[in-house]
Every structure is written in C-alpha cells, then in structure tokens.
Design an enzyme around this catalytic site. Structure first.
Site, short mmCIF file in Angstrom:
data_model
loop_
_atom_site.label_atom_id
_atom_site.label_comp_id
_atom_site.label_asym_id
_atom_site.label_seq_id
_atom_site.Cartn_x
_atom_site.Cartn_y
_atom_site.Cartn_z
N LYS A 103 -2.47 4.54 6.36
CA LYS A 103 -1.15 5.05 6.78
C LYS A 103 -0.56 6.07 5.79
O LYS A 103 -0.94 7.23 5.83
CB LYS A 103 -0.22 3.90 7.10
CG LYS A 103 -0.81 3.07 8.28
CD LYS A 103 0.11 2.04 8.88
CE LYS A 103 -0.46 1.51 10.19
NZ LYS A 103 -1.02 0.17 10.12
N ASP A 138 -4.03 -6.74 1.91
CA ASP A 138 -4.06 -5.59 2.81
C ASP A 138 -2.71 -4.89 2.72
O ASP A 138 -1.68 -5.43 3.16
CB ASP A 138 -4.35 -6.08 4.23
CG ASP A 138 -4.42 -4.95 5.25
OD1 ASP A 138 -4.07 -3.81 4.91
OD2 ASP A 138 -4.81 -5.24 6.40
N TYR A 146 -2.48 -8.61 10.96
CA TYR A 146 -3.39 -7.64 11.58
C TYR A 146 -4.10 -6.88 10.47
O TYR A 146 -3.47 -6.42 9.52
CB TYR A 146 -2.60 -6.68 12.46
CG TYR A 146 -3.46 -5.63 13.14
CD1 TYR A 146 -4.40 -5.99 14.09
CD2 TYR A 146 -3.32 -4.27 12.83
CE1 TYR A 146 -5.18 -5.04 14.73
CE2 TYR A 146 -4.08 -3.31 13.46
CZ TYR A 146 -5.02 -3.69 14.41
OH TYR A 146 -5.79 -2.74 15.04
#
Ligand SMILES: *Cc1c(COP(=O)(O)O)cnc(C)c1O
Length: 436
Positions: free
Chosen positions: A272, A240, A145
């Site tokens: 995050k 990522d 994702y």
C-alpha cells in the site's frame, strides 16, 4: 441506475468481459448495493467519477494515497523515472533507495526484499518462515486479512483453536490443514495452540493492528505476548503491516507498539503506502532469517517486475513526503472525521463505536467494544449501507463495506472536512431509519 448513468454504462461493458465487472471484489458494491462509481481523476482529497461528480475520498486507494491524489512531488518523481525507461529487469538505484528508507524507519527490518503486492509479501514471508524453521504450521487470526494467499484465506473457526476450513472455493483442505485459526486478541488461545503443537509451528502471522474487519487495535500487551510466546517455542512472529505500515505512524504500527513496549517481530510485511499508488510490496526483518532467501539461501522467491523503477520512484517520493508534520496532520484529521461521524450517529440514535489504530480508524455500527471478528460482525451492515449511500449522494466516498478501515490523507483540508460534516446528519438519519 439513473443515479450514475456513465458509471452504469461502463459497468455494463465491464460485466461482459470481467468477472463481476471488477478486478477486486469489494469494488463491486455488493455489500452496499447500487452501481459502482468508475473514477476518472483525482486531485488532493477529491476524486471525480465518470458522470463528472466529485467526492471527498475516504478510501485513498485503500491506503496508498496518503499524500492525496496526484501529489506534485510523486508525479515529478514518476515522470522523471518514466523518462528513463520503464523496466530493465536488472538491479537499479531506486529499489536500493526505497529499501534504505524502509530500513531507516522500521528498526526490526535489517534486510528487505521488494515484491509487487501485499499478497506476494505475506506469501513469501510465510514460505521463508517455514524454510527457516523447518516447521510447517502457521497460526493466523480470524478476521485478519493477509491478501489472497491460499493458506491464509482461511479465517473460519472462532472461540477455540481449530484447524481451519478454506474460506474460498479452490483452496484445498490440505493447504489449510497446516493453518491454525484463532480469535484475535486472545493470548490464551495462542498459548493453547503452542501447547498442543510444540515445535511444529513455524510462525504466527498477525496484522500489526487488525484493520480488515474494521479497525480492531491489539489489546495492550497482545502483540508483545505474541512475540514472547512464539520466541519461547522457537517460532517466528510475522507482523503484517501492509495496511498499517507508514500509515499508523512514521514507523507504522510497530512505531506505536513494539518500539514503545520493547518487543520485535522477526519478519514484517508491507504494501500500500510504500508504492504510493503503484504496485509495490515488501517483506523484511532479521538479517539472519532474510539470508535464507535465494540467491543467498535455499528459499526461492523472485519477480520479473520486483523493484520496478517507476513503482519504487512513486513509493520513495511518497515515503519522503510522509514527514512528522504530515503524520500529525493525519492524526488530527482522522480524529476529527471519526469524532464527527460518531457524534452524528449518536445524535440520530444510531449505535456506533469509533475505533482507532494510529491514524487509521473506522466506525462500527454497534455499541460493542470490538476486540475480535465475532464482535465486529454484531454491527448492522444494513444501517451502514444506508449511511454509505447517503454520504455518496452528498459527495463523500466511503469504503463500500462496513468491515473496512477509513483513510484520510495529508491533503484533507478544512474544505474537505466541511463537506464531510455537512453530509453527516442526513446519512445518520438514513441509518437510523433502517434500524427503525
Ligand atoms: C491489503 C492487504 C494485504 C494484501 O495486499 P495486496 O496488495 O492487495 O495483495 C495484505 N495484508 C493486509 C494487512 C492488507 O491490508
């Protein structure tokens, strides 16, 4: 639901004005059923819902709350920043300090640009990779994702190199036509894709350790192999680290992998943890590539609230709080919780597989060693749902999906671990009952 009347009342209100009652789909509990709990406060490892029930939190806002909720240093940094004004739309010192901290920790990042979400980070990194190379195709892996970027929502297709079909309505086939989706951990598939499209692939984007299908670490040499294959063709490697960055280790997953094996990504993305609970993302990497961004270069990228002083203050205070001792604590805590869960499931006869990437971990409800998305999907989501609800009843808040990583924080102490341990036998029995 009688279980959580105040949450249910809020959810009913939400359903009338917000699609599905939530602002991000997983929060709606659709894959486990029941009423989503509306949280009102948190301190340390605990969060409290609208019904006044307290939980040991193993979600941590999906990663950012690495120091625990309402950490005094983070609150103080935010309070100080707030007292000076919320946003100016000009450069400020906070964003420079956060960029310096990222560059100091992660060697391949020579220049970094701040954005407001992980999605923006991956979208911008992909645009930059295409602008830099003058190529249009991008390789991604099934089950990885990268936020809700149109082109990267494609995750269909497994086993063989295949042109992707959109995973979401509203994403056109033209958008995903330039995206090649391959099975994770399969270097032969990557070699085949480059052989089929020499000089056409701008970048391979991969989670530095896959953690959005449950935790699926790269097999030894996988990321190194990606670096080698991409570079041999003149393409870029984008890792990522929106989830793993500053979580898996002090230098993220790269610190456990590239730093040891001697390979480097060209671009990296973050989010995050670097916002400490406020909206921050970032992408960075080689200075010569980053120089292609406006205003230095022709690749446009911008943001009204990028580098926001409150958000960067929260992120910087959080990163500064993430010392070597904290990572050691996170590592030990993740290991303990993971092993307690696996032991309880095994005791109850429930197939399980504990997988880790640094301090990130998850438990699959299957016997298989999970190395890709197809294997991840062999697990019993029904058994997980029963396990989840039993834990919830006994005061432990897990990710409400079998395909998410679990998050511990620096604030998870013995009392929190004891609460988790006490809740496990009944939850494991509930999962066993589903499996019959
Ligand atoms: C969470 C996540 C994103 C998206 O970040 P948002 O801030 O939710 O847009 C991208 N990539 C990975 C690996 C993530 O875990």
């Amino acid at each position: 639901m009688a279980d959580a009347p105040a949450s249910q009342a809020l959810f009913d209100r939400a359903l009338a004005v917000i699609p599905g009652g939530v602002n991000s789909p997983v929060r709606a509990f659709r894959s486990v059923g029941g009423t989503p709990r509306f949280m009102v406060s948190g301190t340390g490892p605990r969060i409290t819902d609208a019904d006044g029930r307290e939980y040991v939190d193993l979600v941590g806002s999906w990663g950012p709350m690495i120091l625990g909720h309402a950490h005094p240093d983070v609150r103080a940094a935010v309070d100080t920043a707030v007292s000076r004004g919320l946003s100016f739309g000009t450069p400020g010192e906070g964003e420079v300090a956060l960029a310096e901290e990222i560059v100091r920790r992660v060697d391949p990042v020579e220049r970094v640009r701040l954005v407001s979400s992980g999605t923006e980070a991956t979208m911008s990194a992909m645009r930059l990779a295409r602008g830099f190379t003058g190529r249009s195709k991008v390789v991604k892996f099934a089950g990885c994702y990268h936020g809700h970027v149109d082109a990267l929502l494609a995750s269909a297709g497994s086993g063989i190199a295949t042109f992707a079909l959109p995973d979401s309505a509203g994403v056109t086939a033209a958008t995903t036509a330039e995206v090649i989706v391959l099975p994770y951990n399969d270097l032969d598939a990557v070699r085949a894709a480059f052989a089929a499209h020499p000089g056409e692939i701008a970048a391979v984007i991969t989670e530095a350790a896959a953690a959005n299908m449950g935790v699926v670490p790269p097999l030894p040499g996988f990321n190194a192999g990606l670096a080698e294959i991409t570079h041999a063709d003149g393409a870029l490697l984008i890792t990522d680290e929106v989830m793993t960055g500053f979580r898996a280790s002090r230098a993220g997953m790269w610190g456990l992998d590239g730093a040891q094996e001697g390979w480097r990504p060209d671009l990296m993305t973050f989010g995050k943890v670097i916002g400490g609970g406020l909206p921050v993302g970032a992408f960075g990497g080689r200075a010569d590539i980053m120089a292609h961004l406006a205003p230095e270069g022709p690749v446009y990228q911008a943001g009204t609230l990028s580098g926001n002083p409150i958000a960067t203050a929260a992120g910087l205070a959080t990163l500064r709080g993430c010392t070597d001792e904290i990572y050691a604590h996170l590592d030990a805590t993740a290991r303990t919780v993971g092993e307690l869960v696996a032991a309880a499931l095994t005791q109850a006869g429930v197939p399980n597989r504990l997988q880790r990437a640094g301090t990130l971990f998850s438990v699959f409800f299957t016997d298989a060693a999970v190395t890709d998305y197809d294997l991840a999907r062999t697990q019993s989501t029904a058994a997980f749902a029963a396990f989840f609800h039993s834990m919830l009843r006994d005061g432990v808040y897990l990710p409400p999906s079998a395909f998410e990583a679990w998050f511990v924080s620096a604030a998870h102490d013995d009392a929190a671990l004891e609460r988790i341990e006490a809740a496990l036998p009944a939850a494991a029995r509930a999962a066993a009952a589903v499996l019959g």
